[in-house]
Design a protein around this motif. Structure first.
Motif, PDB file in Angstrom:
ATOM      1  N   GLU A  91     -28.684 -24.227  -1.873  1.00  0.00           N
ATOM      2  CA  GLU A  91     -28.092 -22.986  -2.353  1.00  0.00           C
ATOM      3  C   GLU A  91     -27.190 -23.071  -3.487  1.00  0.00           C
ATOM      4  N   SER A  94     -30.214 -24.637  -8.937  1.00  0.00           N
ATOM      5  CA  SER A  94     -31.612 -24.271  -9.098  1.00  0.00           C
ATOM      6  C   SER A  94     -32.360 -25.421  -9.682  1.00  0.00           C
ATOM      7  N   ASN A  95     -33.590 -25.074  -9.678  1.00  0.00           N
ATOM      8  CA  ASN A  95     -34.603 -26.094 -10.158  1.00  0.00           C
ATOM      9  C   ASN A  95     -34.402 -26.292 -11.695  1.00  0.00           C
TER      10      ASN A  95
END
Length: 710
Positions: A91, A94-95
């Motif tokens: 969490e 991010s990609n």
């Protein structure tokens, strides 16, 4: 001025202060973090795992924190972690591209690692593949990757291998997908393999578990190196057969065929199993020895076998024993790690030579232990051994030659030590013989197991004044030494000790006292000899005196009297006496005994003036001259008559004294008596008889009176 103790305390204080200043600084920067998304055989995790090297073991408390931020934003995240790893929750990123670093901080400052930049989609790390092997020819290694299960395409794989005996990986190859062909494997060798793979995108997996593969079983190759272990003895019945195994022969050997050929032409074969060696066969990593007596064995042959075949039999002829050619043929250079043997033989010993055999044996070790040998080509004269050679321990090194006809000759042996010490004390030291001015000492050499080095010589000391060096060879014989020029009747203390290059050993002491001078003993012997000689001379004087007397000598033993004929036992004289007593017989009538034999006695003609007119010469037919008295009796008969009583009495005493046997069977000599003796008449008087009778007749012949008394 500072004392040595003060300087020592100051140096310790400076060292401690320098360490304190060194440790008191900021921590070292950690290494570049490695981050990945781990996967198992079914799926992958969502968190990112990172690992790094803290570079040092901090001596003071240090805190570590993992930092990351997206490449297109300055918003960062931080989390406190351990000293070597941490993870980034899904969490919190991010990609896309991500930057990650590690920071270390203590009370003196902080340090930061380099930044790792990566795409989160390319850090998937698959699990290691499962490796298998096929039974095809050539050998093939196969594996199964989990990329397909993760719905990823399979990427290239790396393969590495090594032998089981070697812990260093020999080779690493890449570019394989699901199998690897292993070319040219060594027979009877176990190999270990590992494989790692990468999917189409992502990171390389860890290495797989070690997979072992053994090449297909084949018959053992080569020949066994056969020799014999005799300890430090050269007797064949004390030896055991032994052989070495090469690397290509140690795998998949089921047993050994051993054949013993004896001097009487018989042979015995034995098949011993290598699976569970016990009893007859004992093996270690590189050697086996066969526990069977080699007494009267002329040659042996040994071969190794398995299910696919056997090696070529290795033959060994028993070494020919004999006198060693040269005790100085071997030179040693020895320490605790190495043994180098040098030899130099004359050219006559190298004729028909094929190779040398050099061996060493630790004294006191059982068969198969503390023993090794090498075979050297004839052009070389040096042998080298590598091993662990104990201090103060004797090793016997021996040199053999092998001829072109496989005959083995023992040339020489020598004792060597890796490190020498002082020898033990002589256990037995005593006096063998003692005289007035010399003494012979006897001792037993120090046993080989207690020499602790090569004994150069023995030292013998007398009252701490004179010291003699006595040679120590040969090693295994009793020793003697003669001390000369000693004083008669004096006590001495003598000691002995053995000497090596490390020095002398402990003394062994004994005491003795010399005898008095030999002149006294010699004087006693001379006096004793003179006494014996005097006794012998006195004995012969008494013997001569007694023989000159007519009566027996009472001083002589009975065995010295000569046996003489007893005239009383003669049948001839008894008959003559009866005839003389007959009144019709006026003259001496000859004895009519059948076949009479009277020994003729030569009578010395004695003619005293007073009786010369009354004597007449009578000659018998044999030519002997006899004396005749007026009445016709011979001189012999007249003397016998007058002496009969005296002779009878004396002979009775003599026979009783000497225990002589009566001569009842006495044989008289002379086949025919003279007929003229029949006409002999009267006898002489006793006084005339005493004058005209010889000593022989007085002792042996009877008188006329003795004949008439019968």
């Amino acid at each position: 001025m500072a004392t040595p103790r003060t300087r020592w305390l100051l140096s310790i204080l400076l060292v401690n202060l320098s360490n304190c200043f060194t440790l008191a600084g900021p921590p070292a920067p950690p290494s570049l973090p490695e981050c990945y998304i781990p996967c198992d055989e079914e799926n992958c995790t969502v968190d990112i795992h990172c690992t790094w090297d803290p570079k040092q073991d901090p001596q003071i408390p240090t805190n570590y924190s993992l930092h990351w931020e997206a490449a297109n934003t300055e918003e960062g995240h931080v989390i406190n972690v351990t000293s070597s790893n941490g993870f980034i929750p899904r969490e919190d990123f991010s990609n896309g591209e991500l930057r990650v670093w590690v920071q270390a901080k203590n009370q003196h400052g902080s340090a930061k690692s380099q930044e790792a930049v990566f795409n989160t989609a390319e850090i998937i790390k698959p699990p290691p593949p499962n490796v298998t092997s096929s039974h095809q020819e050539p050998s093939v290694i196969e594996w199964i990757s989990t990329c397909e299960q993760l719905q990823l395409s399979l990427g290239p794989c790396d393969v590495r291998h090594r032998t089981e005996a070697d812990q260093v990986w020999l080779k690493e190859e890449d570019g394989f997908h699901s199998s690897y062909i292993f070319d040219s494997p060594q027979p009877c060798t176990v190999y270990e393999f590992q494989v790692r793979c990468v999917c189409a995108t992502g990171l390389m997996s860890d290495w797989s578990a070690i997979h072992k593969m053994q090449n297909k079983e084949i018959a053992p190759v080569g020949e066994l190196d056969v020799w014999r272990d005799c300890g430090i003895s050269t007797a064949s019945f004390d030896c055991v057969l032994t052989w070495k195994l090469s690397v290509s022969q140690t795998c998949l050997i089921l047993g050994y065929d051993v054949r013993l050929s004896y001097n009487n032409g018989t042979a015995v074969s034995s098949n011993v199993s290598a699976a569970e060696p016990r009893g007859q066969l004992v093996c270690n990593e590189m050697q086996c020895h066969f526990n069977s007596s080699l007494k009267d064995v002329s040659s042996v042959s040994v071969s190794a076998y398995n299910a696919d075949g056997s090696t070529v039999p290795s033959h060994l002829a028993m070494p020919i024993s004999g006198k060693e050619k040269n005790e100085q043929a071997i030179l040693l250079k020895m320490n605790e790690e190495n043994l180098t043997v040098f030899w130099d033989l004359p050219s006559q010993f190298t004729d028909n030579l094929k190779k040398y055999v050099v061996q060493y044996k630790q004294a006191g070790c059982p068969p198969g232990q503390g023993f090794d040998w090498i075979k050297v080509e004839k052009k070389h004269t040096t042998g080298f051994f590598k091993g662990q050679f104990k201090k103060y321990t004797p090793y016997q090194v021996s040199l053999f030659t092998v001829s072109n006809s496989s005959e083995i000759h023992h040339l020489s042996s020598v004792i060597g030590y890796s490190f020498q010490g002082t020898p033990s004390r002589v256990s037995s030291f005593k006096v063998f013989s003692i005289a007035a001015t010399r003494v012979t000492l006897l001792w037993e050499p120090v046993p080989l197991s207690k020499q602790n080095g090569v004994i150069l010589y023995y030292q013998i000391g007398v009252d701490r004044q004179n010291v003699y060096n006595v040679s120590a060879s040969p090693q295994h014989e009793n020793k003697t030494f003669e001390l000369l020029h000693l004083s008669p009747g004096q006590e001495y203390e003598v000691w002995i000790r053995a000497v090596t290059v490390a020095g002398p050993g402990e003394n062994t002491t004994t005491r003795f006292k010399t005898k008095h001078h030999e002149d006294f003993a010699l004087l006693i012997l001379v006096l004793l000899g003179l006494i014996i000689l005097g006794v012998i001379c006195l004995f012969f004087v008494l013997l001569s005196a007694c023989r000159g007397e007519s009566k027996a000598c009472p001083l002589l033993p009975l065995c010295f009297y000569e046996k003489v004929p007893d005239p009383r036992n003669s049948h001839i004289f008894r008959q003559m006496k009866h005839q003389i007593n007959d009144p019709l017989a006026r003259i001496c009538i000859p004895v009519s005994e059948p076949h009479p034999k009277i020994s003729l006695l030569e009578v010395v003609e004695i003619q005293p003036r007073a009786f010369k007119s009354s004597l007449e010469k009578i000659s018998d037919p044999d030519g002997l001259t006899r004396l005749e008295v007026g009445d016709g009796c011979s001189e012999l008969e007249c003397q016998d008559d007058q002496r009969e009583d005296a002779v009878t009495e004396e002979c009775h005493r003599t026979d009783h004294r000497h225990g002589r046997e009566e001569y009842s069977k006495m044989v008289d000599s002379d086949d025919e008596r003279d007929k003229e003796e029949e006409d002999r008449g009267d006898c002489w008087s006793s006084s005339e008889e005493e004058q005209l009778t010889s000593g022989y007749e007085k002792h042996f012949m009877p008188t006329a009176l003795e004949v008439l008394e019968i």
